[in-house]
Design a protein around this motif. Structure first.
Motif: not given
Length: 384
Positions: A22-27, A29-34, A46-50, A54-59
């Protein structure tokens, strides 16, 4: 010559751990905020939090809209549109079953096509001009295939009905089919969504619009569900991985050719009684298969073979059709699907009005056998 169209995701990832991309694709594609569209239960357990981890770890920045409920309404969509605007989101991460992903589709379409902000005008095949705000879809159930379809369903609560929207602009740009995200499904949800996947595959296989490429997808999906659903309901990881793939394959097919009367009759049941969509489809599937059997050529033989029915290749056509219907019915019984509509809350006094809604449903014309309000009434009553 008939011209057939196929629309699929730009990109999809399959297998355990796929959400890491998810983070790979967001970065990339140049996305800024989800805007993360999900439900409170998936946050709590704690399913969605998985995914947000990933987003948190990628900043990567995001805000959460978790007001999603089963059978999402017009108002749920409108609140989501407001949340996306307030957040300044330039993409959506949809996490959940069909309710979350369908809501995300409607939000995404309205953000880029604001003339449809009433939501109701999206019903049917809406003439939207712009692709939806990009959606990254992470399914948590094995059934709806919303992550690969061009369809979504919204509830018009004021009129006790569901309406289907069909729009090539709404398809998620990336899908992440990760069986780890589906391991938390309780047995009942696993059963109903799995039978929904089977309904997609069977209806897509026999619908009027079916053709060679979608037939190839649907018969494979039928085989996977027939062989994996029982073990998936018991919580076996390998079977859940198979079901995750099978439901996606079914979605690739039916999204492009439509469905039939099972979905046409299931939609108003959900709208009237808040019945989970998968349960309604699963309950109705054998009944409508039997209703359609004389209009399906040799296709029920193919279904019977995939269900492993002994002698299906050489059995008389009438016998093999009945055997296919019985095999599907038995699968539903084995995984705990209700066998009577009264168990879903249906009342005989409501049937005439519900039948009218079913007849007008956008899925009904795809049925291989033409129907009528009177015949739909009789079908509902026969299963009450």
């Amino acid at each position: 010559m008939t011209v057939n169209r196929m629309i699929l995701n730009e990109t999809s990832y399959f297998g355990k751990g796929a959400i890491k991309e998810v983070a790979t694709e967001a970065k990339k594609r140049g996305f800024k905020k989800a805007l993360v569209v999900t439900d409170k239960g998936l946050i709590k357990f704690e399913v969605a939090t998985k995914v947000t981890a990933v987003l948190d770890e990628a900043g990567l920045a995001y805000e959460i809209y978790d007001d999603i409920v089963p059978n999402p309404t017009i108002e749920d969509v409108q609140r989501g549109v407001k949340a996306a605007k307030t957040a300044g989101a330039d993409y959506i991460v949809a996490i959940g079953g069909g309710s979350s992903i369908d809501t995300a589709k409607a939000i995404g379409v309205i953000i880029t096509n604001p003339e449809f902000e009433d939501v109701l005008s999206l019903e049917g095949v809406a003439d939207t001009k712009n692709p939806a705000l990009p959606i990254l879809a992470v399914p948590t159930t094995s059934g709806t295939a919303a992550e690969v379809t061009i369809n979504y369903v919204i509830t018009d609560k004021a009129n006790s009905r569901k309406f289907v929207c069909v729009d090539s602009h709404d398809i998620p740009v990336v899908a992440f089919i990760d069986s780890d995200m589906m391991m938390g499904m309780p047995k009942g949800l696993c059963a109903s969504t799995g039978m929904d996947a089977l309904t997609h595959a069977i209806e897509g296989y026999i619908t009027k619009g079916a053709w060679e490429m979608t037939d190839m997808l649907h018969i494979k999906a039928i085989e996977i569900v027939a062989n994996s659903l029982r073990d998936s309901v018991e919580g076996k990881q390998a079977a859940r991985e198979e079901m995750a793939l099978g439901q996606y394959i079914a979605g690739m097919g039916f999204s492009n050719v439509g469905l039939g009367l099972v979905h046409g009759m299931a939609h108003p049941l959900s709208a009237w009684y808040n019945t989970p969509h998968g349960v309604a489809c699963a309950a109705l599937l054998p009944l409508i298969m039997d209703y359609n059997k004389e209009y399906t050529g040799e296709k029920y033989r193919d279904i019977a073979v995939k269900f492993g029915i002994e002698g299906a290749e050489t059995m008389a056509l009438s016998a093999v059709r009945d055997a296919a219907v019985q095999a599907v019915k038995q699968l539903g019984i084995d995984v705990g699907i209700p066998q009577h509509l009264a168990e879903l809350g249906m009342k005989e006094a409501d049937i005439a009005k519900i039948a009218e809604d079913a007849y007008r449903d956008v899925c009904t014309p795809g049925n291989p056998r033409d129907t009528s309000v009177e015949e739909i009434i009789a079908l509902y009553k026969s299963m009450l």
